[in-house]
Motif scaffolding. Sequence first.
Motif, PDB file in Angstrom:
ATOM      1  N   LYS A  22       0.888  -1.027   0.184  1.00 44.35           N
ATOM      2  CA  LYS A  22      -0.137  -0.094  -0.045  1.00 44.35           C
ATOM      3  C   LYS A  22       0.959   1.224   0.089  1.00 44.35           C
ATOM      4  CE  LYS A  22      -3.531   2.652   2.412  1.00 44.35           C
ATOM      5  NZ  LYS A  22      -4.250   2.831   1.270  1.00 44.35           N
ATOM      6  N   ILE A  23       0.598   2.111  -0.888  1.00 43.38           N
ATOM      7  CA  ILE A  23       1.489   3.203  -1.138  1.00 43.38           C
ATOM      8  C   ILE A  23       0.631   4.639  -0.798  1.00 43.38           C
ATOM      9  CG2 ILE A  23       2.646   4.387  -3.004  1.00 43.38           C
ATOM     10  CD1 ILE A  23       3.328   1.806  -3.966  1.00 43.38           C
ATOM     11  N   ILE A  24       1.287   5.339  -0.038  1.00 43.19           N
ATOM     12  CA  ILE A  24       0.863   6.796   0.434  1.00 43.19           C
ATOM     13  C   ILE A  24       1.842   7.701  -0.211  1.00 43.19           C
ATOM     14  CG2 ILE A  24       0.133   8.050   2.316  1.00 43.19           C
ATOM     15  CD1 ILE A  24       0.025   5.181   4.018  1.00 43.19           C
ATOM     16  N   ARG A  25       1.016   8.547  -0.964  1.00 37.36           N
ATOM     17  CA  ARG A  25       1.880   9.465  -1.569  1.00 37.36           C
ATOM     18  C   ARG A  25       1.344  10.813  -1.144  1.00 37.36           C
ATOM     19  NH1 ARG A  25       1.699  10.619  -8.433  1.00 37.36           N
ATOM     20  NH2 ARG A  25       3.826  11.740  -8.256  1.00 37.36           N
ATOM     21  N   ILE A  26       2.574  11.476  -0.372  1.00 40.55           N
ATOM     22  CA  ILE A  26       2.150  12.942  -0.202  1.00 40.55           C
ATOM     23  C   ILE A  26       2.926  13.848  -0.927  1.00 40.55           C
ATOM     24  CG2 ILE A  26       2.754  14.597   1.870  1.00 40.55           C
ATOM     25  CD1 ILE A  26       2.654  11.542   3.673  1.00 40.55           C
ATOM     26  N   GLY A  27       2.339  14.572  -1.833  1.00 41.93           N
ATOM     27  CA  GLY A  27       2.850  15.439  -3.048  1.00 41.93           C
ATOM     28  C   GLY A  27       2.472  16.677  -2.953  1.00 41.93           C
ATOM     29  N   THR A  28       3.431  17.556  -3.576  1.00 39.94           N
ATOM     30  CA  THR A  28       2.903  18.891  -3.718  1.00 39.94           C
ATOM     31  C   THR A  28       3.349  18.892  -5.369  1.00 39.94           C
ATOM     32  OG1 THR A  28       5.160  19.738  -3.499  1.00 39.94           O
ATOM     33  CG2 THR A  28       3.674  19.636  -1.543  1.00 39.94           C
ATOM     34  N   LYS A  29       3.107  20.157  -5.698  1.00 37.51           N
ATOM     35  CA  LYS A  29       3.662  20.520  -7.474  1.00 37.51           C
ATOM     36  C   LYS A  29       4.997  19.871  -7.690  1.00 37.51           C
ATOM     37  CE  LYS A  29       4.189  24.540  -8.953  1.00 37.51           C
ATOM     38  NZ  LYS A  29       3.846  26.011  -8.981  1.00 37.51           N
ATOM     39  N   ASN A  30       5.897  20.171  -6.801  1.00 41.43           N
ATOM     40  CA  ASN A  30       7.377  19.639  -7.136  1.00 41.43           C
ATOM     41  C   ASN A  30       7.866  18.535  -6.134  1.00 41.43           C
ATOM     42  OD1 ASN A  30       7.263  21.669  -8.987  1.00 41.43           O
ATOM     43  ND2 ASN A  30       8.133  22.939  -7.850  1.00 41.43           N
ATOM     44  N   ILE A  31       7.073  17.999  -5.314  1.00 46.35           N
ATOM     45  CA  ILE A  31       7.970  17.318  -4.423  1.00 46.35           C
ATOM     46  C   ILE A  31       6.923  15.737  -4.195  1.00 46.35           C
ATOM     47  CG2 ILE A  31       8.757  16.752  -1.925  1.00 46.35           C
ATOM     48  CD1 ILE A  31       8.383  19.745  -1.579  1.00 46.35           C
ATOM     49  N   ASP A  32       7.426  14.710  -3.947  1.00 41.31           N
ATOM     50  CA  ASP A  32       6.999  13.681  -3.488  1.00 41.31           C
ATOM     51  C   ASP A  32       7.598  13.107  -2.092  1.00 41.31           C
ATOM     52  OD1 ASP A  32       4.627  12.754  -5.212  1.00 41.31           O
ATOM     53  OD2 ASP A  32       6.050  12.311  -6.771  1.00 41.31           O
ATOM     54  N   LEU A  33       6.626  12.927  -1.228  1.00 43.53           N
ATOM     55  CA  LEU A  33       7.119  12.140   0.125  1.00 43.53           C
ATOM     56  C   LEU A  33       6.250  10.802  -0.058  1.00 43.53           C
ATOM     57  CD1 LEU A  33       8.400  11.653   2.695  1.00 43.53           C
ATOM     58  CD2 LEU A  33       6.453  13.021   3.957  1.00 43.53           C
ATOM     59  N   VAL A  34       6.979   9.612  -0.208  1.00 40.69           N
ATOM     60  CA  VAL A  34       6.177   8.434  -0.490  1.00 40.69           C
ATOM     61  C   VAL A  34       6.465   7.553   0.638  1.00 40.69           C
ATOM     62  CG1 VAL A  34       5.667   6.300  -2.035  1.00 40.69           C
ATOM     63  CG2 VAL A  34       6.628   8.584  -2.943  1.00 40.69           C
ATOM     64  N   PRO A 118      -7.193  24.150   2.826  1.00 42.21           N
ATOM     65  CA  PRO A 118      -6.859  25.100   1.837  1.00 42.21           C
ATOM     66  C   PRO A 118      -5.391  25.204   1.625  1.00 42.21           C
ATOM     67  CG  PRO A 118      -8.088  26.001   3.987  1.00 42.21           C
ATOM     68  CD  PRO A 118      -7.748  24.356   4.055  1.00 42.21           C
ATOM     69  N   GLY A 119      -5.478  25.259   0.077  1.00 45.74           N
ATOM     70  CA  GLY A 119      -4.032  25.280  -0.404  1.00 45.74           C
ATOM     71  C   GLY A 119      -3.332  23.619  -0.621  1.00 45.74           C
ATOM     72  N   GLY A 120      -4.134  22.857  -0.293  1.00 48.76           N
ATOM     73  CA  GLY A 120      -3.531  21.598  -0.487  1.00 48.76           C
ATOM     74  C   GLY A 120      -4.119  20.503  -0.020  1.00 48.76           C
ATOM     75  N   THR A 121      -3.642  19.311   0.661  1.00 48.80           N
ATOM     76  CA  THR A 121      -4.175  18.154   0.941  1.00 48.80           C
ATOM     77  C   THR A 121      -3.407  17.577   2.350  1.00 48.80           C
ATOM     78  OG1 THR A 121      -3.955  17.458  -1.067  1.00 48.80           O
ATOM     79  CG2 THR A 121      -4.544  15.671   0.271  1.00 48.80           C
ATOM     80  N   GLU A 122      -4.432  17.245   3.318  1.00 45.87           N
ATOM     81  CA  GLU A 122      -3.911  16.878   4.403  1.00 45.87           C
ATOM     82  C   GLU A 122      -4.032  15.034   4.427  1.00 45.87           C
ATOM     83  OE1 GLU A 122      -5.093  18.400   8.291  1.00 45.87           O
ATOM     84  OE2 GLU A 122      -4.576  16.525   9.199  1.00 45.87           O
ATOM     85  N   THR A 123      -3.053  14.533   4.651  1.00 47.62           N
ATOM     86  CA  THR A 123      -2.957  12.933   4.725  1.00 47.62           C
ATOM     87  C   THR A 123      -2.669  12.601   6.288  1.00 47.62           C
ATOM     88  OG1 THR A 123      -1.881  12.938   2.588  1.00 47.62           O
ATOM     89  CG2 THR A 123      -1.664  10.756   4.015  1.00 47.62           C
ATOM     90  N   ASN A 145       0.903  24.446  -4.324  1.00 51.08           N
ATOM     91  CA  ASN A 145       1.833  25.380  -5.167  1.00 51.08           C
ATOM     92  C   ASN A 145       3.119  26.057  -4.207  1.00 51.08           C
ATOM     93  OD1 ASN A 145       0.229  25.559  -7.049  1.00 51.08           O
ATOM     94  ND2 ASN A 145      -1.034  26.991  -6.067  1.00 51.08           N
ATOM     95  N   GLU A 146       3.228  26.062  -2.922  1.00 50.16           N
ATOM     96  CA  GLU A 146       4.358  26.437  -2.029  1.00 50.16           C
ATOM     97  C   GLU A 146       5.415  25.082  -1.917  1.00 50.16           C
ATOM     98  OE1 GLU A 146       1.151  26.884  -1.258  1.00 50.16           O
ATOM     99  OE2 GLU A 146       0.952  28.820  -2.087  1.00 50.16           O
ATOM    100  N   ASN A 147       4.910  24.040  -2.081  1.00 51.39           N
ATOM    101  CA  ASN A 147       5.748  23.020  -1.862  1.00 51.39           C
ATOM    102  C   ASN A 147       6.206  22.773  -0.570  1.00 51.39           C
ATOM    103  OD1 ASN A 147       6.221  21.923  -4.741  1.00 51.39           O
ATOM    104  ND2 ASN A 147       6.739  23.839  -5.179  1.00 51.39           N
TER     105      ASN A 147
END
Length: 728
Positions: A22-34, A118-123, A145-147
Amino acid sequence: MKKSFLFLFFIALFSNVMASPKIIRIGTKNIDLVLQVAESGRVYQTYLGSKFKNESDLELLPWYVHAATDGSAVRRGWEVYSTSGNEDFFEPALSIHHNDGNASTYLYYISSESHSIPGGTETTLVLRDNKYPVEVTMHYQAYENENVIKAWTEIKHQEKKPIVMDTYASSMIYFERSSYFLNEFNGDWATEMSMSSQQLQRGKKVIDTKLGSRAAMHTQPFFQIGLDQPVQENQGEVVLGTIGWTGNFRFTFEVDNVDNLRVISGINPYASAYELNPNEVFQTPEFIFTLSQNGTGEASRNLQAWARKYQLKDGMGTRMTLLNNWENTGFNFNEEILSKLMKETKQLGADMFLLDDGWFANKYPRKNDHAGLGDWEVTHDKLPGGIPALVRYAKEAGVKFGIWIEPEMENPKSELYEKHPDWVIENPSRETYYYRNQLVLDLSNPKVQDYVFGVVDKIMTENPDIAYFKWDCNSPITNIYSPYLKEKQSQLYVNHVRGVYNVFKRVKEKYPNLPMMMCSGGGGRCDYEALKYFTEFWCSDDTNPIERCYIQWGFSQFMPAKAMCAHVTSWNKATSVKFRTDVASMCKLGFDIGLKELSADELSYCQSAISNWNRLKPAILEGEQYRLVSPYETNHMAVNYVDAQKQKAVLFAYDIHPRYGEKIMKVKLQGLDPDKRYKVEEINLMPNRRSTLAENGKTFSGDYLMRIGLSALTTGQAQSKVIELTAE
Ligand code: DGJ
């Protein structure tokens, strides 16, 4: 019906653990934390870096890394929140003694979910021990957007008795690179944010403080890491991190046996083993970080934009210029002097007069820093008309009125101490050590919280026209003992800070539009949790403009200009008033100088500098900042700001201490629109002085200005140029 629902619930839960990977992807426009749930159900970080193009590639990432250098098949995962007592032999994020004395904790995946904020995603990710009823919920807020990613953790349990947490970090992140270079920000009173670098070697490097009432003095709660190469401004992969905690913090950087790096951030557990009651939720502070492939310039802009939009009190609002009286009068003032200063504020063109320390206490009047702190009644002899008269003078002068307080502290020579000796942090069985002749109030005590809130509330209720507070905090905790906490002394450092936040929260709830400056004997309080409640902070008592270049360069790595208060004073009179003002103008501009010290020309220069600054607010306060020339690498410094539409830009160029015969380079701007044409005008000129800028009055394309630049630097000592660029 009920039964089948329960059955489905358990199937869902069970299949969650078993469905692997199971993969949990925490991402912004330019970053991935997997993150990945391994077959065992334990959760590992498999990646942190630039963004993947294909979602399917995330499945190829192994959950383990080779943990032995001799080629043997030892594998070890980067556990997302590593715990004590297991096969990971390095620093854990969480270390618990369960109430049967067992020191091991193993956390397994229970569930995860994501939702929009607001502005993103909470995991959120829920983990649980399989032998003890201990549950950990990790939160990650990813700002698209702010990465920027903000991470914190909640810990709770249902054991029969309290558990003891020896370590309880906010989060941990890992990197597998060839080398790691750390920038840290050390200092002291008047030398805040002095930047130094080192390559991390195997073993641990710790950055921490033990000051209790503030995050910083000898080191600040910020770090930068250069991955594979030293940190650079405009190239290379860098991580910038900070923690929102107005107390003891700790960053641990550990390079392990196979040269991987783990970074653990959190409250400093020093003298703070925390007894957690059953069902009590322990929430850690927020660890905030960003990652950039293009150096610290971009990473700082990420944090600055994020802070303005999502963290800072009134982050999108404007800021006032002010005249403060601390450097000018110290404690020596009366009504007449203050009313004159308010008129000077108006004459200068500043928005507000800010009255500093020394206006309060009667039994032990606050004539110096030895007495009176804690007694928040106006000194009648000194100011017979009280605050109402001061507010009236300000109104008559046509300026706003702001006031200094330090409500978390007291002098032992105060009525407050006489009335409530048990409200203070002081060790009854030892000799008291006084820092600046004062003691810290025990904010773990709810009664003391009420009192501190009451200080602000009373002043505001009686004087609703007060427009601003400067909230100081001069002493670290020096005699660790809380009469309130009794046998639970090891909770004091944590509960004291929580008490401070309770007060800040109440003030913000009741006075949401009240601008406030956070100050702590200079720049000792500048963390992003406290900044939820403050519109700005005081960077340093050191207002020598030469030193300020370095201090402001340092804070700009993490903070937006609108949060950084910079005042023009008489420190280093060898430099011109213009140089001092131009240095302060790259931040939130203020003055703390008597106008009698200024010649007519200097006064008129300051007036026009304030009006220029007001005009350029959209670029300086709301725009993007580009650090162009580093005082650490050259004998100069230059920074430019560009507004959102790329219509207006301003370049601040400072010659700090050029050498004889030094080759002077043009300053290449950044962030302009290459296709627009910009008119170049030097502003902030002394009266009757003509610009010496070769390009003054001419128009250039943004492309030219970014490729070739402007002759903004010189061989002069402590000289400056402020250059306004306007798109046609
Ligand atoms: C320390 C602050 O940094 C100064 O600006 C000033 O407010 C003094 N305290 C007053 O005591």
